[in-house]
Design a protein around this motif. Structure first.
Motif, mmCIF file in Angstrom:
data_model
loop_
_atom_site.group_PDB
_atom_site.id
_atom_site.type_symbol
_atom_site.label_atom_id
_atom_site.label_comp_id
_atom_site.label_asym_id
_atom_site.label_seq_id
_atom_site.Cartn_x
_atom_site.Cartn_y
_atom_site.Cartn_z
ATOM 1 N N ARG A 52 0.840 -1.199 0.000
ATOM 2 C CA ARG A 52 0.000 0.000 0.000
ATOM 3 C C ARG A 52 0.882 1.259 0.000
ATOM 4 N N GLU A 53 1.930 1.228 0.833
ATOM 5 C CA GLU A 53 2.791 2.417 0.966
ATOM 6 C C GLU A 53 3.556 2.730 -0.325
ATOM 7 N N VAL A 54 4.053 1.684 -0.983
ATOM 8 C CA VAL A 54 4.796 1.941 -2.234
ATOM 9 C C VAL A 54 3.890 2.657 -3.234
ATOM 10 N N VAL A 55 2.639 2.195 -3.330
ATOM 11 C CA VAL A 55 1.711 2.816 -4.287
ATOM 12 C C VAL A 55 1.428 4.262 -3.872
ATOM 13 N N GLN A 56 1.230 4.451 -2.560
ATOM 14 C CA GLN A 56 0.990 5.818 -2.060
ATOM 15 C C GLN A 56 2.173 6.733 -2.375
ATOM 16 N N ILE A 57 3.377 6.231 -2.113
ATOM 17 C CA ILE A 57 4.587 7.031 -2.357
ATOM 18 C C ILE A 57 4.686 7.385 -3.845
ATOM 19 N N ALA A 58 4.432 6.393 -4.700
ATOM 20 C CA ALA A 58 4.509 6.667 -6.152
ATOM 21 C C ALA A 58 3.519 7.771 -6.521
ATOM 22 N N LYS A 59 2.341 7.729 -5.951
ATOM 23 C CA LYS A 59 1.332 8.751 -6.292
ATOM 24 C C LYS A 59 1.741 10.117 -5.737
ATOM 25 N N GLN A 60 2.259 10.103 -4.499
ATOM 26 C CA GLN A 60 2.696 11.371 -3.895
ATOM 27 C C GLN A 60 3.760 12.059 -4.737
ATOM 28 N N TRP A 61 4.652 11.258 -5.296
ATOM 29 C CA TRP A 61 5.762 11.820 -6.074
ATOM 30 C C TRP A 61 5.416 11.957 -7.550
ATOM 31 N N SER A 62 4.129 11.926 -7.858
ATOM 32 C CA SER A 62 3.705 12.030 -9.262
ATOM 33 C C SER A 62 3.082 13.381 -9.563
ATOM 34 N N GLN A 63 3.477 14.424 -8.818
ATOM 35 C CA GLN A 63 2.802 15.705 -9.037
ATOM 36 C C GLN A 63 3.158 16.340 -10.379
ATOM 37 N N HIS A 64 4.419 16.181 -10.795
ATOM 38 C CA HIS A 64 4.821 16.831 -12.048
ATOM 39 C C HIS A 64 4.918 15.832 -13.189
ATOM 40 N N GLN A 65 5.122 14.593 -12.829
ATOM 41 C CA GLN A 65 5.297 13.569 -13.865
ATOM 42 C C GLN A 65 4.948 12.229 -13.226
ATOM 43 N N LEU B 134 4.999 8.768 -11.776
ATOM 44 C CA LEU B 134 5.985 7.762 -11.365
ATOM 45 C C LEU B 134 5.230 6.428 -11.328
ATOM 46 N N PHE B 135 5.579 5.535 -12.241
ATOM 47 C CA PHE B 135 4.887 4.247 -12.320
ATOM 48 C C PHE B 135 5.528 3.233 -11.387
ATOM 49 N N VAL B 136 4.737 2.234 -11.010
ATOM 50 C CA VAL B 136 5.255 1.069 -10.293
ATOM 51 C C VAL B 136 5.086 -0.117 -11.234
ATOM 52 N N LEU B 137 6.150 -0.875 -11.463
ATOM 53 C CA LEU B 137 6.031 -2.116 -12.240
ATOM 54 C C LEU B 137 6.030 -3.259 -11.243
ATOM 55 N N GLU B 138 4.861 -3.847 -11.040
ATOM 56 C CA GLU B 138 4.747 -4.968 -10.102
ATOM 57 C C GLU B 138 4.919 -6.255 -10.892
ATOM 58 N N ASP B 139 6.045 -6.914 -10.704
ATOM 59 C CA ASP B 139 6.346 -8.162 -11.397
ATOM 60 C C ASP B 139 5.904 -9.300 -10.475
ATOM 61 N N ALA B 140 4.774 -9.908 -10.840
ATOM 62 C CA ALA B 140 4.172 -10.927 -9.961
ATOM 63 C C ALA B 140 4.417 -12.336 -10.510
ATOM 64 N N ALA B 141 5.633 -12.560 -11.037
ATOM 65 C CA ALA B 141 5.932 -13.823 -11.730
ATOM 66 C C ALA B 141 5.676 -15.058 -10.855
ATOM 67 N N TYR B 142 5.876 -14.928 -9.550
ATOM 68 C CA TYR B 142 5.776 -16.118 -8.688
ATOM 69 C C TYR B 142 4.496 -16.126 -7.855
ATOM 70 N N VAL C 174 0.083 1.518 -11.240
ATOM 71 C CA VAL C 174 0.746 0.201 -11.194
ATOM 72 C C VAL C 174 0.533 -0.550 -12.508
ATOM 73 N N ILE C 175 1.650 -1.039 -13.032
ATOM 74 C CA ILE C 175 1.647 -1.937 -14.188
ATOM 75 C C ILE C 175 1.823 -3.332 -13.592
ATOM 76 N N LEU C 176 0.878 -4.207 -13.830
ATOM 77 C CA LEU C 176 0.978 -5.553 -13.249
ATOM 78 C C LEU C 176 1.466 -6.523 -14.322
ATOM 79 N N ALA C 177 2.617 -7.181 -14.053
ATOM 80 C CA ALA C 177 3.160 -8.159 -15.008
ATOM 81 C C ALA C 177 2.952 -9.554 -14.437
#
Ligand SMILES: Cc1ncc(COP(=O)(O)O)c(C=O)c1O
Length: 429
Positions: free
Chosen positions: A206-219, A221-229, A252-255
């Motif tokens: 939850r926090e990683v997603v929140q942080i990415a959104k917080q730091w997305s004010q000017h551009q 910031l995506f999260v690539l969640e690699d859920a291979a396992y 979030v981009i879910l792979a």
């Protein structure tokens, strides 16, 4: 033309040079007597031969269906499978399909999830751009980042995965240095990380997603969640995806992939993409292949709709759980009394993360690697590959051990040989 005239290759081909994955594959082929605890290959015995035969029979017993499968497909992949994948994802997310808040058009089918990772990197990074990654992380993705000239910055981890306070502090540091516009992506292997086996704690997702959104004010910031396992859980808590915390579905981009749960040879992976990434990713994919193997997508669709997939994954999970236990038991047995070694107990995935005492290095050029691979005939992946080169967070005394490809006897023998090699190396100190 004189022979002395040398070709001039692109900058990108230079960046892609000498990737560790190619060296490891070559070592495996050249040293057939070596027991490989390095290979990330999957369990041979549980590959779904019967399930594939039945599904292919179904496809090819109907001429029209067979022709459809044998024709070109589309860049983003077969519609029928993309629809099935919504159902598949809803099952994993424990929610009704219409609450997923993504349409089938946001599912892009790729050649393994590896291609999706590479396409996302291509779509986001110009040379010099920055990706934040866990230390350690999936070394092949580090190679992809090198290949596009991106910089990987390692974020500290503990037994709960990437530390979110360290992530926020790194973003603040990058902002102070005027580098924030270059930061495009946070890469997370959220379930049973390759190589450490660690799963990111639920609150941290939850926090990683929140942080990415917080730091997305000017551009953004995506999260690539690699859920291979994701589907290889043997015990422990079933965690929600980081993707599920992205309520707007724009961060979030879910792979995901069927390589580990079904068959890597089928090479079907996919991304669930924020709306505005679908176009750029498909444009790049169009240049590469204008669609991954259509027939394999039809095969997988038949497997999913037949109801054969879920029981198969149950079997796969049981097989790997036994192999994980076999490796942990062998480690307890063979390393009893060897001082300074430690390892993490994974609750899923394919890897055990193992450390030897600090002065011992484990890299390809090290005495430890030589003793293991040449003298005692056992191979591991050097842990240092799983950190961005030159990172202050890089440790040199770790190994990734895989229980994926060996059977239980091979695992026991591999760990016995490894213990002999480590004992010999410690004696040399
Ligand atoms: C963390 C991780 N992501 C992605 C992949 C790519 O797998 P595939 O392309 O077979 O889906 C792997 C393969 O080992 C992996 O370990």
């Amino acid at each position: 033309m004189p022979d002395s005239v040398t070709p001039r290759f692109s900058q990108r081909s230079q960046w892609a040079k000498d990737q560790a994955i190619s060296f490891l594959m070559q070592q495996a082929v050249e040293n057939r007597d070596v027991i490989s605890l390095a290979a990330g290959l999957v369990d041979e015995a549980s590959l779904p031969v019967a399930e594939c035969r039945q599904s292919l029979d179904g496809i090819f017993s109907d001429d029209a269906r067979g022709r459809l499968a044998l024709q070109y497909g589309t860049t983003a992949g077969a519609d029928a499978l993309r629809e099935q994948l919504r159902i598949h994802l809803a099952r994993q997310e424990h929610c009704p399909v219409d609450e997923l808040k993504v349409g089938a058009h946001q599912f892009v089918l790729t050649t393994g999830s590896q291609q999706l990772l590479a396409l996302v990197a291509d779509a986001l990074f110009d040379p010099g751009d920055i990706c934040l990654v866990a230390a350690p992380t999936y070394f092949v993705f580090l190679g992809v980042l090198n290949g596009v000239g991106a910089r990987a910055i390692a974020i500290d981890t503990d037994e709960y995965g990437m530390k979110t306070d360290a992530l926020a502090a790194e973003l603040a540091r990058l902002q102070a240095a005027g580098e924030l516009p270059r930061v495009k992506l946070i890469y997370l292997v959220s379930y049973y990380e390759n190589p450490s086996g660690v799963s990111l704690a639920t609150e941290r997702r939850r926090e990683v997603v929140q942080i990415a959104k917080q730091w997305s004010q000017h551009q953004r910031l995506f999260v690539l969640e690699d859920a291979a396992y994701r589907e290889l859980r043997y015990d422990g808590e079933e965690r929600p995806s980081a993707w599920s915390f992205d309520n707007e579905r724009n961060t979030v981009i879910l792979a995901q992939t069927f390589s580990k749960s079904f068959s890597p040879g089928v090479r079907v992976g996919y991304g669930v993409l924020p709306r505005d990434l679908v176009g750029p990713v498909c444009d790049l994919k169009g240049n590469e292949d204008f669609g991954s193997a259509n027939m394999n997508q039809h095969l997988l669709n038949a497997v999913l709709t037949s109801g054969r997939y879920v029981p198969h994954v149950d079997q796969v999970r049981a097989a790997y759980r036994s192999k994980r236990d076999a490796m942990l038991q062998a480690l307890d047995r063979e390393f009893a009394g060897i001082p300074g070694v430690k390892w993490l107990r994974p609750e899923g995935g394919l890897y055990v993360w193992f450390s030897v005492p600090e002065p011992i290095e484990t890299g390809f050029a090290s005495r430890m690697f030589q003793l293991a691979a040449k003298t005692h005939q056992v191979m591991y992946v050097p842990g240092e590959l799983c950190y961005p080169g030159g990172s202050p967070r890089q440790h040199k005394n770790e190994m990734r051990l895989s229980f994926g490809v060996q059977n239980e006897l091979g695992i026991a023998e591999g760990i016995r040989r490894l213990a002999a090699a480590v004992r010999e190396r410690i004696a040399e100190l």
